[in-house]
Design a protein around this motif. Sequence first.
Motif, PDB file in Angstrom:
ATOM      1  N   ILE A 199      80.617 -58.890 -82.015  1.00  0.00           N
ATOM      2  CA  ILE A 199      79.766 -57.757 -82.779  1.00  0.00           C
ATOM      3  C   ILE A 199      79.082 -57.973 -84.290  1.00  0.00           C
ATOM      4  O   ILE A 199      79.339 -59.124 -84.712  1.00  0.00           O
ATOM      5  N   GLU A 200      78.221 -56.994 -84.367  1.00  0.00           N
ATOM      6  CA  GLU A 200      76.895 -57.386 -85.189  1.00  0.00           C
ATOM      7  C   GLU A 200      77.792 -55.998 -86.153  1.00  0.00           C
ATOM      8  O   GLU A 200      77.083 -56.430 -87.418  1.00  0.00           O
ATOM      9  N   GLU A 201      78.416 -55.044 -86.227  1.00  0.00           N
ATOM     10  CA  GLU A 201      78.825 -54.482 -87.264  1.00  0.00           C
ATOM     11  C   GLU A 201      79.996 -53.825 -86.595  1.00  0.00           C
ATOM     12  O   GLU A 201      80.067 -53.799 -85.288  1.00  0.00           O
ATOM     13  N   ILE A 202      80.255 -53.388 -87.902  1.00  0.00           N
ATOM     14  CA  ILE A 202      82.147 -52.814 -87.486  1.00  0.00           C
ATOM     15  C   ILE A 202      81.333 -50.642 -87.238  1.00  0.00           C
ATOM     16  O   ILE A 202      82.420 -50.371 -86.396  1.00  0.00           O
ATOM     17  N   MET A 236      78.298 -61.325 -87.333  1.00  0.00           N
ATOM     18  CA  MET A 236      77.876 -59.412 -87.292  1.00  0.00           C
ATOM     19  C   MET A 236      77.337 -60.329 -88.838  1.00  0.00           C
ATOM     20  O   MET A 236      77.007 -60.747 -89.540  1.00  0.00           O
ATOM     21  N   THR A 237      76.530 -58.876 -89.241  1.00  0.00           N
ATOM     22  CA  THR A 237      75.593 -58.729 -90.317  1.00  0.00           C
ATOM     23  C   THR A 237      76.381 -57.802 -91.841  1.00  0.00           C
ATOM     24  O   THR A 237      75.237 -58.045 -92.257  1.00  0.00           O
ATOM     25  N   CYS A 238      76.488 -56.728 -91.147  1.00  0.00           N
ATOM     26  CA  CYS A 238      77.562 -56.128 -92.207  1.00  0.00           C
ATOM     27  C   CYS A 238      78.727 -55.320 -91.412  1.00  0.00           C
ATOM     28  O   CYS A 238      78.764 -54.970 -90.419  1.00  0.00           O
ATOM     29  N   PHE A 239      78.788 -54.700 -92.539  1.00  0.00           N
ATOM     30  CA  PHE A 239      80.239 -53.596 -91.980  1.00  0.00           C
ATOM     31  C   PHE A 239      79.904 -52.628 -91.829  1.00  0.00           C
ATOM     32  O   PHE A 239      80.459 -51.655 -90.791  1.00  0.00           O
ATOM     33  N   TYR A 240      78.702 -51.539 -92.534  1.00  0.00           N
ATOM     34  CA  TYR A 240      78.493 -50.953 -91.903  1.00  0.00           C
ATOM     35  C   TYR A 240      77.034 -50.386 -92.108  1.00  0.00           C
ATOM     36  O   TYR A 240      76.070 -51.004 -93.083  1.00  0.00           O
ATOM     37  N   LEU A 241      76.191 -50.484 -90.751  1.00  0.00           N
ATOM     38  CA  LEU A 241      74.535 -50.747 -90.355  1.00  0.00           C
ATOM     39  C   LEU A 241      74.231 -48.938 -90.931  1.00  0.00           C
ATOM     40  O   LEU A 241      74.935 -47.987 -90.053  1.00  0.00           O
ATOM     41  N   VAL A 258      89.552 -56.219-100.345  1.00  0.00           N
ATOM     42  CA  VAL A 258      88.772 -57.286 -98.886  1.00  0.00           C
ATOM     43  C   VAL A 258      88.681 -58.350 -99.035  1.00  0.00           C
ATOM     44  O   VAL A 258      88.757 -58.883-100.021  1.00  0.00           O
ATOM     45  N   LYS A 259      88.842 -58.684 -98.045  1.00  0.00           N
ATOM     46  CA  LYS A 259      88.781 -60.410 -97.283  1.00  0.00           C
ATOM     47  C   LYS A 259      88.013 -60.513 -96.427  1.00  0.00           C
ATOM     48  O   LYS A 259      87.971 -59.583 -95.381  1.00  0.00           O
ATOM     49  N   LEU A 260      86.279 -61.627 -96.936  1.00  0.00           N
ATOM     50  CA  LEU A 260      85.653 -61.598 -95.515  1.00  0.00           C
ATOM     51  C   LEU A 260      85.450 -63.465 -96.144  1.00  0.00           C
ATOM     52  O   LEU A 260      85.100 -63.939 -96.601  1.00  0.00           O
ATOM     53  N   VAL A 261      86.035 -63.843 -94.557  1.00  0.00           N
ATOM     54  CA  VAL A 261      86.111 -64.907 -94.857  1.00  0.00           C
ATOM     55  C   VAL A 261      84.987 -65.600 -93.709  1.00  0.00           C
ATOM     56  O   VAL A 261      85.413 -64.885 -92.348  1.00  0.00           O
ATOM     57  N   SER A 262      83.733 -67.038 -93.319  1.00  0.00           N
ATOM     58  CA  SER A 262      83.731 -67.001 -92.396  1.00  0.00           C
ATOM     59  C   SER A 262      82.915 -65.979 -91.516  1.00  0.00           C
ATOM     60  O   SER A 262      82.522 -66.448 -90.348  1.00  0.00           O
ATOM     61  N   CYS A 263      81.784 -65.450 -92.294  1.00  0.00           N
ATOM     62  CA  CYS A 263      80.617 -64.701 -91.135  1.00  0.00           C
ATOM     63  C   CYS A 263      79.911 -65.268 -91.538  1.00  0.00           C
ATOM     64  O   CYS A 263      78.786 -64.467 -92.533  1.00  0.00           O
ATOM     65  N   ALA A 264      79.168 -66.063 -90.641  1.00  0.00           N
ATOM     66  CA  ALA A 264      77.755 -67.045 -91.658  1.00  0.00           C
ATOM     67  C   ALA A 264      76.591 -66.143 -91.779  1.00  0.00           C
ATOM     68  O   ALA A 264      75.353 -66.442 -92.278  1.00  0.00           O
ATOM     69  N   LYS A 265      76.043 -65.111 -90.593  1.00  0.00           N
ATOM     70  CA  LYS A 265      75.289 -64.471 -90.845  1.00  0.00           C
ATOM     71  C   LYS A 265      75.427 -62.744 -91.229  1.00  0.00           C
ATOM     72  O   LYS A 265      74.273 -62.230 -91.696  1.00  0.00           O
ATOM     73  N   MET A 266      76.366 -62.575 -92.117  1.00  0.00           N
ATOM     74  CA  MET A 266      76.491 -61.724 -93.413  1.00  0.00           C
ATOM     75  C   MET A 266      76.271 -61.876 -94.095  1.00  0.00           C
ATOM     76  O   MET A 266      76.202 -62.609 -95.264  1.00  0.00           O
ATOM     77  N   VAL A 267      75.491 -60.213 -94.121  1.00  0.00           N
ATOM     78  CA  VAL A 267      74.582 -60.873 -95.503  1.00  0.00           C
ATOM     79  C   VAL A 267      74.360 -59.135 -96.478  1.00  0.00           C
ATOM     80  O   VAL A 267      73.909 -58.978 -97.565  1.00  0.00           O
ATOM     81  N   ALA A 268      75.147 -57.822 -95.969  1.00  0.00           N
ATOM     82  CA  ALA A 268      75.771 -56.877 -96.368  1.00  0.00           C
ATOM     83  C   ALA A 268      76.971 -56.000 -96.816  1.00  0.00           C
ATOM     84  O   ALA A 268      76.732 -56.430 -94.808  1.00  0.00           O
ATOM     85  N   ALA A 271      76.546 -53.120 -96.862  1.00  0.00           N
ATOM     86  CA  ALA A 271      76.142 -52.263 -96.045  1.00  0.00           C
ATOM     87  C   ALA A 271      75.116 -51.988 -96.365  1.00  0.00           C
ATOM     88  O   ALA A 271      74.230 -52.451 -97.030  1.00  0.00           O
ATOM     89  N   SER A 272      74.572 -51.975 -95.044  1.00  0.00           N
ATOM     90  CA  SER A 272      72.498 -52.569 -94.927  1.00  0.00           C
ATOM     91  C   SER A 272      72.389 -50.873 -93.674  1.00  0.00           C
ATOM     92  O   SER A 272      72.312 -50.690 -93.296  1.00  0.00           O
ATOM     93  N   THR A 273      70.671 -51.277 -94.353  1.00  0.00           N
ATOM     94  CA  THR A 273      69.865 -50.024 -93.842  1.00  0.00           C
ATOM     95  C   THR A 273      68.728 -50.938 -93.050  1.00  0.00           C
ATOM     96  O   THR A 273      68.184 -50.697 -91.899  1.00  0.00           O
ATOM     97  N   VAL A 274      69.461 -52.992 -92.353  1.00  0.00           N
ATOM     98  CA  VAL A 274      68.318 -53.294 -91.465  1.00  0.00           C
ATOM     99  C   VAL A 274      68.805 -53.664 -90.771  1.00  0.00           C
ATOM    100  O   VAL A 274      70.270 -54.312 -90.972  1.00  0.00           O
ATOM    101  N   SER A 275      69.247 -52.807 -89.072  1.00  0.00           N
ATOM    102  CA  SER A 275      69.728 -53.607 -88.190  1.00  0.00           C
ATOM    103  C   SER A 275      69.177 -54.846 -87.194  1.00  0.00           C
ATOM    104  O   SER A 275      67.497 -55.572 -87.777  1.00  0.00           O
ATOM    105  N   ASN A 276      69.491 -55.819 -86.837  1.00  0.00           N
ATOM    106  CA  ASN A 276      69.160 -57.122 -86.326  1.00  0.00           C
ATOM    107  C   ASN A 276      69.038 -57.049 -84.485  1.00  0.00           C
ATOM    108  O   ASN A 276      67.950 -57.634 -84.043  1.00  0.00           O
ATOM    109  N   GLN A 277      68.619 -55.348 -84.398  1.00  0.00           N
ATOM    110  CA  GLN A 277      68.818 -54.894 -82.912  1.00  0.00           C
ATOM    111  C   GLN A 277      67.072 -54.919 -82.931  1.00  0.00           C
ATOM    112  O   GLN A 277      66.427 -54.732 -83.927  1.00  0.00           O
ATOM    113  N   PRO A 278      66.681 -55.534 -81.626  1.00  0.00           N
ATOM    114  CA  PRO A 278      65.200 -55.656 -81.401  1.00  0.00           C
ATOM    115  C   PRO A 278      64.976 -54.197 -80.693  1.00  0.00           C
ATOM    116  O   PRO A 278      65.507 -53.060 -80.691  1.00  0.00           O
TER     117      PRO A 278
END
Length: 330
Positions: free
Chosen positions: A19-22, A49-54, A67-77, A79-86
């Motif tokens: 899962i990359e976002e919720i 996962m990169t964000c909760f909301y994209l 809010v509890k966020l633990v061990s999500c190494a790629k999560m940068v935001a 809420a984000s406007t940037v997608s990792n999808q190609p």
Amino acid sequence: MAKDLVQLQQIKVKKCRRIEEIIRDDKSTPKKIIFPQLKTITIKSCSVMTCFYLGTFALECPNLKEVKLVSCAKMVAFASTVSNQPQVVNIGDGYSEILAKDTSNVSAKPFFSDKVSLPLLKELTVEDMGNMERIWDDQLEINSFSKLKHLEVHSCVKLSSIFPLNVQGRLQRLKNLQIVECASLEEIFEPEITEAEINIKFVFPQVTYLNLYKLPKLKSFYSGVHTTEWPLLKKMDVYRCDKLEIFASEYSSSHETQGLHLLFWINKGTFPCLEELRLECNATMKEIWHGQLPEGYFKLKVLELINFPALTVLPSYFFRSLSDLENFCC
């Protein structure tokens, strides 16, 4: 789909490695995403996962308390406007080309931006978030984080500071502040670049416990000219902060403090209720106190000094100020 979850009160996602976002915007998304009843969010061990909301719209959780966020190494935001999808691009003649998203600059953005509204959030824990470089934006939604009571930041190795300067006014209800094992952290408040040097006053009217543990690069609370007041602070622990000297009187001479990395400048209003103090010595520390101290200043009942080589680090007037001391360990 989010608009249909008006009764949702808890979101808990653990060990979901694909899962990359919720939540993601789609064509049916309104101009604002609202979870009116959501009270807790827990996301743990979601490795991609990169964000909760994209998406591009505002995210509001008007009743979110924790809010509890633990061990999500790629999560940068959050809420984000940037997608990792190609991105698939048509290049003609029936062919298409897949372009990878460039996200090299995403981590420089704040984790919580001004598009996120969390007006009732009371507890925030971020732990082992390897890509988090800044927690808060300089500009936040007007009421967000103003009810925050408990903040724990643990093992966020890229953070160089915890708060931007303009967040201080939102911390009036904060009671518990714990900062643990953040290897790059240099200051609690990030410096503000201004032409004139202004003496800033930090007041934490509700904080009762402060824990600073294993912060090897921590040099100061704030690098600019400042004072702090902790009128209800009762317990403070400072362990394994290798570059710090701890206290100095505001009346200390510049000669006494030149070149020192001081955590607190002390005046009469700094720690009027402090009862428990635990400090661990480091190679930098020659004294824990610089400058004169009025007799009876501290209300300490417990003083624990760890790995201190000798009592010479404590001037005699320091002990004369400890008339309420009940337990001393060294």
